[in-house]
Design a protein around this motif. Structure first.
Motif, PDB file in Angstrom:
ATOM      1  N   ASP A 183     -43.192 -64.717 -25.150  1.00  0.00           N
ATOM      2  CA  ASP A 183     -44.416 -64.497 -25.334  1.00  0.00           C
ATOM      3  C   ASP A 183     -45.341 -65.946 -25.283  1.00  0.00           C
ATOM      4  OD1 ASP A 183     -44.045 -61.956 -25.926  1.00  0.00           O
ATOM      5  OD2 ASP A 183     -43.967 -62.192 -28.290  1.00  0.00           O
ATOM      6  N   ALA A 184     -44.634 -66.768 -25.425  1.00  0.00           N
ATOM      7  CA  ALA A 184     -45.226 -68.288 -25.572  1.00  0.00           C
ATOM      8  C   ALA A 184     -45.507 -68.553 -23.818  1.00  0.00           C
ATOM      9  CB  ALA A 184     -44.324 -69.358 -25.913  1.00  0.00           C
ATOM     10  N   PHE A 185     -44.485 -68.067 -22.895  1.00  0.00           N
ATOM     11  CA  PHE A 185     -45.017 -68.289 -21.438  1.00  0.00           C
ATOM     12  C   PHE A 185     -46.147 -67.339 -21.384  1.00  0.00           C
ATOM     13  CE2 PHE A 185     -44.063 -66.321 -17.672  1.00  0.00           C
ATOM     14  CZ  PHE A 185     -44.322 -67.284 -16.789  1.00  0.00           C
ATOM     15  N   HIS A 186     -46.019 -66.016 -21.696  1.00  0.00           N
ATOM     16  CA  HIS A 186     -46.871 -64.950 -21.292  1.00  0.00           C
ATOM     17  C   HIS A 186     -48.351 -65.452 -21.608  1.00  0.00           C
ATOM     18  CE1 HIS A 186     -48.367 -61.357 -20.124  1.00  0.00           C
ATOM     19  NE2 HIS A 186     -48.758 -60.764 -21.383  1.00  0.00           N
ATOM     20  N   THR A 187     -48.421 -66.133 -22.886  1.00  0.00           N
ATOM     21  CA  THR A 187     -49.665 -66.553 -23.285  1.00  0.00           C
ATOM     22  C   THR A 187     -50.278 -67.980 -23.105  1.00  0.00           C
ATOM     23  OG1 THR A 187     -48.964 -67.000 -25.584  1.00  0.00           O
ATOM     24  CG2 THR A 187     -49.590 -64.694 -25.175  1.00  0.00           C
ATOM     25  N   LEU A 188     -49.550 -68.528 -22.335  1.00  0.00           N
ATOM     26  CA  LEU A 188     -49.772 -70.030 -22.166  1.00  0.00           C
ATOM     27  C   LEU A 188     -51.118 -69.886 -21.263  1.00  0.00           C
ATOM     28  CD1 LEU A 188     -48.505 -72.923 -21.869  1.00  0.00           C
ATOM     29  CD2 LEU A 188     -47.872 -72.473 -19.520  1.00  0.00           C
ATOM     30  N   PRO A 189     -52.342 -70.749 -21.592  1.00  0.00           N
ATOM     31  CA  PRO A 189     -53.467 -71.092 -21.152  1.00  0.00           C
ATOM     32  C   PRO A 189     -53.001 -71.283 -19.633  1.00  0.00           C
ATOM     33  CG  PRO A 189     -53.340 -72.031 -23.048  1.00  0.00           C
ATOM     34  CD  PRO A 189     -51.991 -71.617 -22.864  1.00  0.00           C
ATOM     35  N   GLU A 190     -54.063 -70.501 -18.835  1.00  0.00           N
ATOM     36  CA  GLU A 190     -53.831 -70.841 -17.186  1.00  0.00           C
ATOM     37  C   GLU A 190     -54.057 -72.419 -17.019  1.00  0.00           C
ATOM     38  OE1 GLU A 190     -53.621 -68.340 -14.724  1.00  0.00           O
ATOM     39  OE2 GLU A 190     -52.767 -67.406 -16.553  1.00  0.00           O
ATOM     40  N   GLU A 191     -54.546 -72.978 -17.671  1.00  0.00           N
ATOM     41  CA  GLU A 191     -55.089 -74.598 -17.074  1.00  0.00           C
ATOM     42  C   GLU A 191     -53.721 -75.288 -17.329  1.00  0.00           C
ATOM     43  OE1 GLU A 191     -56.760 -74.082 -21.391  1.00  0.00           O
ATOM     44  OE2 GLU A 191     -56.734 -72.912 -19.505  1.00  0.00           O
ATOM     45  N   GLN A 192     -52.645 -74.950 -18.046  1.00  0.00           N
ATOM     46  CA  GLN A 192     -51.469 -75.269 -18.401  1.00  0.00           C
ATOM     47  C   GLN A 192     -50.274 -75.171 -17.369  1.00  0.00           C
ATOM     48  OE1 GLN A 192     -50.138 -75.582 -22.345  1.00  0.00           O
ATOM     49  NE2 GLN A 192     -52.180 -75.374 -23.263  1.00  0.00           N
ATOM     50  N   ARG A 193     -50.806 -74.129 -16.401  1.00  0.00           N
ATOM     51  CA  ARG A 193     -49.912 -73.907 -15.521  1.00  0.00           C
ATOM     52  C   ARG A 193     -50.203 -74.678 -13.974  1.00  0.00           C
ATOM     53  NH1 ARG A 193     -47.800 -68.396 -16.934  1.00  0.00           N
ATOM     54  NH2 ARG A 193     -49.030 -67.870 -18.755  1.00  0.00           N
ATOM     55  N   PRO A 194     -49.181 -74.722 -13.159  1.00  0.00           N
ATOM     56  CA  PRO A 194     -49.226 -75.427 -12.025  1.00  0.00           C
ATOM     57  C   PRO A 194     -50.580 -74.899 -10.919  1.00  0.00           C
ATOM     58  CG  PRO A 194     -46.997 -75.476 -12.283  1.00  0.00           C
ATOM     59  CD  PRO A 194     -47.704 -74.590 -13.291  1.00  0.00           C
ATOM     60  N   ALA A 199     -53.344 -69.784  -8.617  1.00  0.00           N
ATOM     61  CA  ALA A 199     -53.725 -69.536  -7.476  1.00  0.00           C
ATOM     62  C   ALA A 199     -52.994 -68.227  -7.139  1.00  0.00           C
ATOM     63  CB  ALA A 199     -53.643 -70.071  -6.402  1.00  0.00           C
ATOM     64  N   GLY A 200     -51.769 -68.095  -7.208  1.00  0.00           N
ATOM     65  CA  GLY A 200     -51.025 -66.917  -6.856  1.00  0.00           C
ATOM     66  C   GLY A 200     -51.263 -65.740  -8.081  1.00  0.00           C
ATOM     67  N   ARG A 201     -51.365 -65.995  -9.382  1.00  0.00           N
ATOM     68  CA  ARG A 201     -51.650 -65.245 -10.285  1.00  0.00           C
ATOM     69  C   ARG A 201     -52.992 -64.492 -10.093  1.00  0.00           C
ATOM     70  NH1 ARG A 201     -48.926 -65.251 -15.442  1.00  0.00           N
ATOM     71  NH2 ARG A 201     -50.991 -65.594 -16.388  1.00  0.00           N
ATOM     72  N   LEU A 202     -54.267 -65.461  -9.651  1.00  0.00           N
ATOM     73  CA  LEU A 202     -55.306 -65.018  -9.601  1.00  0.00           C
ATOM     74  C   LEU A 202     -55.400 -63.824  -8.358  1.00  0.00           C
ATOM     75  CD1 LEU A 202     -58.237 -64.945  -9.912  1.00  0.00           C
ATOM     76  CD2 LEU A 202     -58.521 -66.901  -8.502  1.00  0.00           C
ATOM     77  N   ARG A 203     -54.385 -64.272  -7.009  1.00  0.00           N
ATOM     78  CA  ARG A 203     -54.405 -63.425  -5.964  1.00  0.00           C
ATOM     79  C   ARG A 203     -54.020 -61.960  -6.411  1.00  0.00           C
ATOM     80  NH1 ARG A 203     -57.315 -60.880  -2.653  1.00  0.00           N
ATOM     81  NH2 ARG A 203     -56.180 -60.061  -0.640  1.00  0.00           N
ATOM     82  N   ALA A 204     -52.722 -62.073  -7.118  1.00  0.00           N
ATOM     83  CA  ALA A 204     -51.931 -60.942  -7.401  1.00  0.00           C
ATOM     84  C   ALA A 204     -53.107 -60.082  -8.268  1.00  0.00           C
ATOM     85  CB  ALA A 204     -50.737 -61.254  -8.276  1.00  0.00           C
TER      86      ALA A 204
END
Length: 226
Positions: A183-194, A199-204
């Motif tokens: 749950d901590a990973f799933h709700t991690l703010p986007e700005e804290q991801r590489p 970009a991949g999550r957005l396109r998906a």
């Protein structure tokens, strides 16, 4: 014990059942255990039963030698006249998804392969991503690639992407140490991801037309020859 590998050539079937109550979930689990314990079908390799955690439901992870073997099972009189009506009576929705392994990755601490077993304590996440047939290839290319960053995320164990054989979906099957860490990973703010992950999550998200997700614990498994 079932192993997930793109090299085994198995057809992998996900039987997903959503139920209205935990009691109905238990009824489906009991029925599925009975089927698994008496399975003796040509080409059947293994079945691993999962119980829903976040919402009531079940998932059966089944490995078959080939699509022809599975079709013979589906065309059987007992399956058509007894099994199918039983599960439609117990479950609110039923999905039978035929897939093949497209990509798998796991934390180095797990050894050489991804194992699924009730002897483990995996918090299992299963997500079905529906897409248009013309977009399935790009969706897989966007998601199913090595990700070194996720290996550093606390609680990560493995994730595997499966290609839907009818071209209309992709399945993500992931294992984590616990619900809290996932749950901590799933709700991690986007700005804290590489940046490449963002970009991949957005396109998906642009390619996916519908998302079905639940979390599970493995409760039973059996393989041919057990």
């Amino acid at each position: 014990m079932p192993l997930i590998s793109p090299d085994d050539g198995y057809l992998t079937v996900f039987n997903l059942f959503e139920t209205d109550t935990p009691a109905l979930q238990d009824d489906v689990l009991d029925a599925m255990r009975d089927i698994i314990d008496h399975a003796d079908y040509p080409g059947w390799i293994s079945s691993t039963l999962h119980a829903g955690v976040d919402t009531p439901g079940t998932a059966n992870y089944i490995q078959w030698r080939s699509a022809a073997d599975l079709q013979a099972r589906y065309e059987g009189r007992k399956f058509q006249q007894k099994t199918v009506p039983l599960f439609h009576r117990l479950a609110r929705t039923v999905r039978l998804l035929k897939t093949e392994v497209a990509f798998t990755q796991h934390h180095p601490s797990l050894g050489d392969a991804v194992e699924i077993s009730p002897k483990r304590d995996d918090h299992t996440v299963l997500i079905v991503l529906d897409t248009e047939p013309e977009n399935q290839k790009e969706l897989l290319e966007t998601l199913a690639k090595p990700d070194e960053w996720i290996k550093t995320v606390p609680g990560y164990r493995s994730h595997t992407y499966f290609r839907g054989l009818d071209g209309t979906f992709v399945v993500n099957y992931a294992q984590w140490d616990s619900k809290e860490l996932y749950d901590a990973f799933h709700t991690l703010p986007e700005e804290q991801r590489p940046a490449d992950v963002r970009a991949g999550r957005l396109r998906a998200r642009e390619l996916v037309t519908k998302r079905q997700a639940n979390t599970y614990r493995v409760v039973h498994t059996r393989s041919a020859g057990d």
